[in-house]
Design a protein around this motif. Structure first.
Motif, PDB file in Angstrom:
ATOM      1  N   GLU A 165      -5.919   3.470   1.700  1.00 17.23           N
ATOM      2  CA  GLU A 165      -5.165   3.816   0.494  1.00 17.23           C
ATOM      3  C   GLU A 165      -5.929   3.471  -0.784  1.00 17.23           C
ATOM      4  OE1 GLU A 165      -2.118   2.921   3.720  1.00 17.23           O
ATOM      5  OE2 GLU A 165      -4.086   2.215   3.089  1.00 17.23           O
TER       6      GLU A 165
ATOM      7  N   THR B 196       0.661   4.209  -2.795  1.00 20.04           N
ATOM      8  CA  THR B 196       0.495   5.619  -2.432  1.00 20.04           C
ATOM      9  C   THR B 196       1.560   6.482  -3.094  1.00 20.04           C
ATOM     10  OG1 THR B 196      -0.511   5.035  -0.306  1.00 20.04           O
ATOM     11  CG2 THR B 196       0.417   7.243  -0.502  1.00 20.04           C
ATOM     12  N   ARG B 197       2.794   6.011  -3.090  1.00 19.78           N
ATOM     13  CA  ARG B 197       3.898   6.781  -3.686  1.00 19.78           C
ATOM     14  C   ARG B 197       3.751   6.908  -5.198  1.00 19.78           C
ATOM     15  NH1 ARG B 197       8.653   5.598  -6.123  1.00 19.78           N
ATOM     16  NH2 ARG B 197       8.448   3.345  -5.768  1.00 19.78           N
TER      17      ARG B 197
ATOM     18  N   HIS C 123      -9.661   3.283 -10.284  1.00 22.11           N
ATOM     19  CA  HIS C 123      -9.967   4.539  -9.592  1.00 22.11           C
ATOM     20  C   HIS C 123     -11.306   5.097 -10.045  1.00 22.11           C
ATOM     21  CE1 HIS C 123      -9.290   8.706  -8.146  1.00 22.11           C
ATOM     22  NE2 HIS C 123      -8.488   8.124  -7.274  1.00 22.11           N
TER      23      HIS C 123
ATOM     24  N   LEU D  27       0.819  -1.211   0.000  1.00 19.19           N
ATOM     25  CA  LEU D  27       0.000   0.000   0.000  1.00 19.19           C
ATOM     26  C   LEU D  27       0.856   1.266   0.000  1.00 19.19           C
ATOM     27  CD1 LEU D  27      -2.759  -1.222   2.471  1.00 19.19           C
ATOM     28  CD2 LEU D  27      -3.033  -0.807   0.011  1.00 19.19           C
ATOM     29  N   SER D  28       1.992   1.243   0.685  1.00 18.18           N
ATOM     30  CA  SER D  28       2.859   2.426   0.677  1.00 18.18           C
ATOM     31  C   SER D  28       3.445   2.647  -0.723  1.00 18.18           C
ATOM     32  CB  SER D  28       3.978   2.282   1.711  1.00 18.18           C
ATOM     33  OG  SER D  28       4.866   1.237   1.363  1.00 18.18           O
TER      34      SER D  28
ATOM     35  N   ASP E 261       0.933   6.493  -7.042  1.00 18.06           N
ATOM     36  CA  ASP E 261      -0.309   7.205  -7.358  1.00 18.06           C
ATOM     37  C   ASP E 261      -0.908   6.805  -8.708  1.00 18.06           C
ATOM     38  OD1 ASP E 261      -2.412   8.971  -6.906  1.00 18.06           O
ATOM     39  OD2 ASP E 261      -1.360  10.654  -7.834  1.00 18.06           O
TER      40      ASP E 261
END
Length: 443
Positions: free
Chosen positions: A74, A36-37, A105, A32-33, A39
């Motif tokens: 996230e 997020t980075r 999305h 998930l990190s 995008d």
């Protein structure tokens, strides 16, 4: 939006289900990190060995894995989700243990999935998880490799799981693949290509030819998974054992262990059927991202011109220790190799916008954390929109107004065929809509 920001991730997740208490949490946090980075607006996560090697006992942890992903903050804005989990190990002739996760999305419109049975695109709305026995799910194509490809194993789980997408007018295939591994270091070092390499090449050739010659229009494709590509074992051993002497230990007429010693009689390398231990094991393959090994990474060469890969500038993705305290250390079992890859067809490469320095990023997830014996590999790209690159044949797209009847119709067909189907609806925290779970299994 100049293009479609996409992140593709391949992950052999088998070992995270063996020790799920900590591993699942660490794995999802790193995943998930990374998301997020980077995008993205479209995420494709391809997993192999879903449920782990001891799947009879550990398959029950897969639901928690799905829940951790789908309930995350996230991914809250990814309102269209499709998950395909081949979990029914009671059907060995079909079982692949592959899992495909797709997150779309809410800013993306005109999103469709191909129905391989009816030959048309269906609108994608809401969140659906197809798990258990997914043989009748028509928005995916799944196959195991012919058994004679790997006769040593009674029921190999190796195969592929494909979906086809149309997003904002751009059509592409997402193919999850799992090829055969190396069973013995001694056999792998006999020659290059090894018998294992030849089996992998045959299976990949079989898959690509199938996609090219089947009844469906040819589309650009991304094939990513655990290819189990290995380096030239004999070449690596020769490089690591220059100026050494070799000794062998035999048991029952066959070699059980080989050691290479330097002029001071220090052991430089120990080799067994499932042992590969260098005296600088945790440094020699990581220094300078292991780039010295790249000249021995040759298995993809047979597909030059058909499959493209962006430059690898990260350390080999396998085999890492499965201890959460040793997330950066390699197991001393095999020559470290880039088993996990993300490859593109020539037409898929044409979809990728690569004009700016940050348009493409190819790397590993969780470089300092324990992610299991395989580090997940990701590719971030921007895809061209409204790209008409489908060869021959017209592909029909259903209108959104028909989406509800399509979903209900498929379910009713399953019920009418007499298959035991459990359909349940659950609400996951943070999700803006319920998740439809279609589980069909005898497990």
């Amino acid at each position: 939006m100049a293009g479609l920001p996409v992140v593709l991730i391949t992950a052999n997740v088998g070992s995270i289900f063996e020790e799920p208490k900590n591993m699942l949490k660490i794995w999802t946090e790193e995943f998930l990190s990374t998301i997020t980075r980077l995008d993205p607006k479209f995420i494709a996560l391809h997993c192999q060995e879903v449920g782990g090697k001891n799947y009879e006992q550990s398959m029950r942890h897969v639901e928690e894995f799905v829940r951790l992903l789908m309930s995350s903050e996230e991914l809250r804005l990814f309102d269209k989700v499709r998950v395909y989990l081949d979990e029914d190990f009671s059907s060995p002739e079909h079982f692949t243990a592959l899992g495909n996760f797709y997150f779309v999305h809410d800013s993306l419109k005109d999103v469709f999935l191909w129905d391989f049975k009816d030959g048309e695109f269906l609108p994608v709305n809401g969140k659906e998880v197809h798990s258990g026995n997914i043989e009748t799910v028509s928005t995916k194509e799944k196959a195991k490799f012919p058994q004679d490809f790997f006769p040593e194993c009674k029921w190999s789980r190796k195969g592929f799981l494909r979906t086809r997408w149309s997003i904002s007018g751009t059509i592409f295939d997402m193919i999850n693949i799992h090829l055969f591994h190396d069973a013995s270091n001694f056999i792998a070092m006999e020659t290059f290509p090894s018998v294992y390499s030849k089996t992998r090449r045959r299976a990949l050739e079989h898959t690509l030819e199938r996609f090219h010659n089947d009844q469906y229009p040819n589309a650009p494709y991304f094939v990513f998974g655990d290819f189990n590509f290995r380096t030239d074992t004999a070449g690596v051993i020769k490089k690591l054992t220059e100026d050494t002497q070799e000794s062998k230990t035999s048991a029952k007429g066959s070699i059980s262990k080989m050691q290479f010693r330097n002029n001071d009689d220090d052991v430089v390398l120990t080799l067994g059927k499932k042992e590969f231990s260098h005296y600088k094991h945790q440094n020699v393959f990581i220094e300078n991202e292991g780039q010295w090994l790249r000249e021995y990474d040759k298995e993809l060469n047979d597909f030059n011109g058909r499959l493209f890969e962006f430059p690898i500038k990260f350390i080999p993705s396998y085999p890492f220790e499965e201890d959460i305290q040793e997330g950066t250390n390699y197991m001393q079992t095999r020559v470290p190799a880039w088993c996990d890859r993300i490859l593109l067809s020539s037409t898929a490469k044409q979809l990728v916008q690569n004009n700016q320095p940050n348009d493409v990023e190819y790397g590993i997830v969780g470089p300092t954390k324990c992610m299991g014996d395989h580090k997940p590999v990701y590719l971030k790209v921007n895809l061209a929109l409204n790209a008409d690159m489908v060869e021959n044949n017209h592909m029909e797209i259903q209108s959104e107004n028909n989406s509800d009847s399509i979903i209900k119709g498929n379910l009713q067909e399953i019920l009418n065929n007499g298959t035991a189907t459990i359909t349940r609806y659950i609400h996951i925290k943070h999700a803006d809509s319920s998740v439809k779970i279609f589980r069909e299994t005898t497990v």
